[in-house]
Scaffold this motif. Structure first.
Motif, short mmCIF file in Angstrom:
data_model
loop_
_atom_site.label_atom_id
_atom_site.label_comp_id
_atom_site.label_asym_id
_atom_site.label_seq_id
_atom_site.Cartn_x
_atom_site.Cartn_y
_atom_site.Cartn_z
N ASN A 294 21.92 3.52 4.21
CA ASN A 294 22.16 3.30 2.80
C ASN A 294 20.91 3.00 1.99
O ASN A 294 20.89 3.20 0.79
N ALA A 295 19.89 2.49 2.63
CA ALA A 295 18.67 2.13 1.91
C ALA A 295 17.87 3.38 1.56
O ALA A 295 17.84 4.34 2.32
N PRO A 296 17.24 3.38 0.39
CA PRO A 296 16.42 4.53 0.00
C PRO A 296 15.27 4.74 0.98
O PRO A 296 14.72 3.79 1.52
N ILE A 297 14.95 6.00 1.18
CA ILE A 297 13.82 6.39 2.02
C ILE A 297 12.82 7.11 1.12
O ILE A 297 13.16 8.11 0.47
N VAL A 298 11.61 6.61 1.08
CA VAL A 298 10.56 7.19 0.25
C VAL A 298 9.42 7.65 1.16
O VAL A 298 8.91 6.86 1.96
N TRP A 299 9.07 8.92 1.04
CA TRP A 299 7.90 9.44 1.74
C TRP A 299 6.73 9.31 0.77
O TRP A 299 6.81 9.76 -0.37
N ILE A 300 5.64 8.72 1.22
CA ILE A 300 4.46 8.60 0.38
C ILE A 300 3.32 9.34 1.07
O ILE A 300 2.91 8.99 2.17
N MET A 301 2.88 10.42 0.42
CA MET A 301 1.88 11.32 0.98
C MET A 301 0.59 11.22 0.17
O MET A 301 0.63 11.05 -1.03
N GLY A 302 -0.52 11.35 0.87
CA GLY A 302 -1.81 11.33 0.21
C GLY A 302 -2.92 11.24 1.23
O GLY A 302 -2.73 10.69 2.32
N SER A 303 -4.06 11.76 0.89
CA SER A 303 -5.19 11.73 1.81
C SER A 303 -5.75 10.31 1.92
O SER A 303 -5.34 9.41 1.19
N ALA A 304 -6.69 10.16 2.81
CA ALA A 304 -7.28 8.85 3.07
C ALA A 304 -7.90 8.22 1.83
O ALA A 304 -7.95 7.01 1.70
N ASN A 305 -8.37 9.03 0.91
CA ASN A 305 -9.03 8.49 -0.29
C ASN A 305 -8.15 8.54 -1.53
O ASN A 305 -8.63 8.48 -2.65
N SER A 306 -6.83 8.59 -1.33
CA SER A 306 -5.91 8.70 -2.47
C SER A 306 -5.45 7.35 -3.01
O SER A 306 -4.76 7.29 -4.02
N GLY A 307 -5.79 6.28 -2.32
CA GLY A 307 -5.32 4.96 -2.75
C GLY A 307 -3.90 4.66 -2.28
O GLY A 307 -3.24 3.74 -2.77
N LYS A 308 -3.45 5.42 -1.30
CA LYS A 308 -2.09 5.28 -0.79
C LYS A 308 -1.82 3.86 -0.27
O LYS A 308 -0.77 3.28 -0.57
N ASP A 309 -2.77 3.29 0.46
CA ASP A 309 -2.58 1.95 1.01
C ASP A 309 -2.36 0.91 -0.08
O ASP A 309 -1.51 0.03 0.05
N VAL A 310 -3.09 1.04 -1.18
CA VAL A 310 -2.94 0.10 -2.30
C VAL A 310 -1.55 0.24 -2.92
O VAL A 310 -0.87 -0.75 -3.20
N GLN A 311 -1.10 1.48 -3.11
CA GLN A 311 0.21 1.70 -3.72
C GLN A 311 1.33 1.21 -2.81
O GLN A 311 2.30 0.59 -3.27
N VAL A 312 1.19 1.46 -1.51
CA VAL A 312 2.19 0.98 -0.56
C VAL A 312 2.28 -0.55 -0.64
O VAL A 312 3.38 -1.11 -0.71
N GLN A 313 1.15 -1.20 -0.65
CA GLN A 313 1.13 -2.67 -0.72
C GLN A 313 1.81 -3.17 -1.99
O GLN A 313 2.59 -4.11 -1.96
N LYS A 314 1.52 -2.51 -3.12
CA LYS A 314 2.13 -2.92 -4.39
C LYS A 314 3.65 -2.72 -4.37
O LYS A 314 4.39 -3.57 -4.88
N ILE A 315 4.11 -1.62 -3.79
CA ILE A 315 5.55 -1.34 -3.71
C ILE A 315 6.23 -2.38 -2.82
O ILE A 315 7.30 -2.91 -3.16
N VAL A 316 5.62 -2.67 -1.68
CA VAL A 316 6.18 -3.67 -0.76
C VAL A 316 6.27 -5.03 -1.46
O VAL A 316 7.30 -5.70 -1.39
N GLU A 317 5.20 -5.43 -2.14
CA GLU A 317 5.17 -6.74 -2.81
C GLU A 317 6.19 -6.83 -3.94
O GLU A 317 6.90 -7.83 -4.06
N LYS A 318 6.27 -5.80 -4.77
CA LYS A 318 7.12 -5.88 -5.95
C LYS A 318 8.60 -5.59 -5.65
O LYS A 318 9.49 -6.22 -6.21
N TYR A 319 8.85 -4.62 -4.74
CA TYR A 319 10.23 -4.18 -4.53
C TYR A 319 10.80 -4.52 -3.16
O TYR A 319 11.98 -4.27 -2.90
N GLY A 320 10.00 -5.07 -2.29
CA GLY A 320 10.50 -5.50 -1.00
C GLY A 320 10.84 -4.39 -0.04
O GLY A 320 11.61 -4.60 0.92
N PHE A 321 10.30 -3.20 -0.26
CA PHE A 321 10.55 -2.09 0.66
C PHE A 321 9.85 -2.39 1.99
O PHE A 321 8.85 -3.09 2.05
N THR A 322 10.39 -1.84 3.06
CA THR A 322 9.81 -1.98 4.39
C THR A 322 8.82 -0.85 4.62
O THR A 322 9.18 0.32 4.49
#
Length: 170
Positions: free
Chosen positions: A2-30
């Motif tokens: 039932n929980a949403p599944i989000v695929w987050i794609m991007g190269s090593a220099n895309s800032g993906k890690d920062v965005q993942v951290q922000k999403i986890v902090e703000k929305y509580g996604f795993t």
């Protein structure tokens, strides 16, 4: 699932890690990071870890099909109260998209963080086309805060509806 599944794609220099951290902090996604799962298995010297280490020593990437059972185990161990899942860095191509969809379920949203010079774009192009109606392609060559602000409206909707009723906006 039932929980949403989000695929987050991007190269090593895309800032993906920062965005993942922000999403986890703000929305509580795993956060599900298949590469970190592989590293953990190698460190633990498990049977899978030994196999993964041998694959890496040969200069190859561990096939997603070999990692997904461990991803499933992680997901099953965290089912209660989960607000959503972020699958970090995958899929790279259509074959991996098919594996993820068959084993974990279809994505609710796909985030593609674009940067110039990303050599993986050609492999992921078919994935982005297949899931175009739920894909946010975002110029990641901007300040991380601006990129995150582009994500917020759809994550607000996901958090509220806990499902796929999103409207991909730019």
């Amino acid at each position: 699932m039932n929980a949403p599944i989000v695929w987050i794609m991007g190269s090593a220099n895309s800032g993906k890690d920062v965005q993942v951290q922000k999403i986890v902090e703000k929305y509580g996604f795993t956060h599900i990071d298949p590469n970190a799962i592989v590293d953990k298995e190698i460190e633990a010297k498990s049977a899978d870890g030994k196999k993964f280490e041998a694959i890496r020593k040969d200069g190859k990437e561990v096939p997603l099909a070999d990692i997904v059972p461990l991803v499933e185990k992680q997901i099953m161990g965290q089912r209660g109260g989960v607000k959503g899942y972020l699958i970090d860095g995958y899929p790279h191509n259509e074959a991996e998209a098919k594996i993820l969809e068959e084993r974990l379920g279809p994505p609710t949203m796909v985030i593609a963080l674009d940067v110039q010079g990303d050599t993986n774009k050609k492999d992921s192009k078919a994935v982005l086309q297949k899931y175009a109606n739920i894909t946010m392609q975002i110029n990641a060559e901007r300040d991380a805060k601006e990129v995150f602000e582009d994500l917020v409206p759809n994550f607000e909707t996901l958090a509220k509806n806990r499902g796929p009723q999103i409207s991909i906006g730019r």
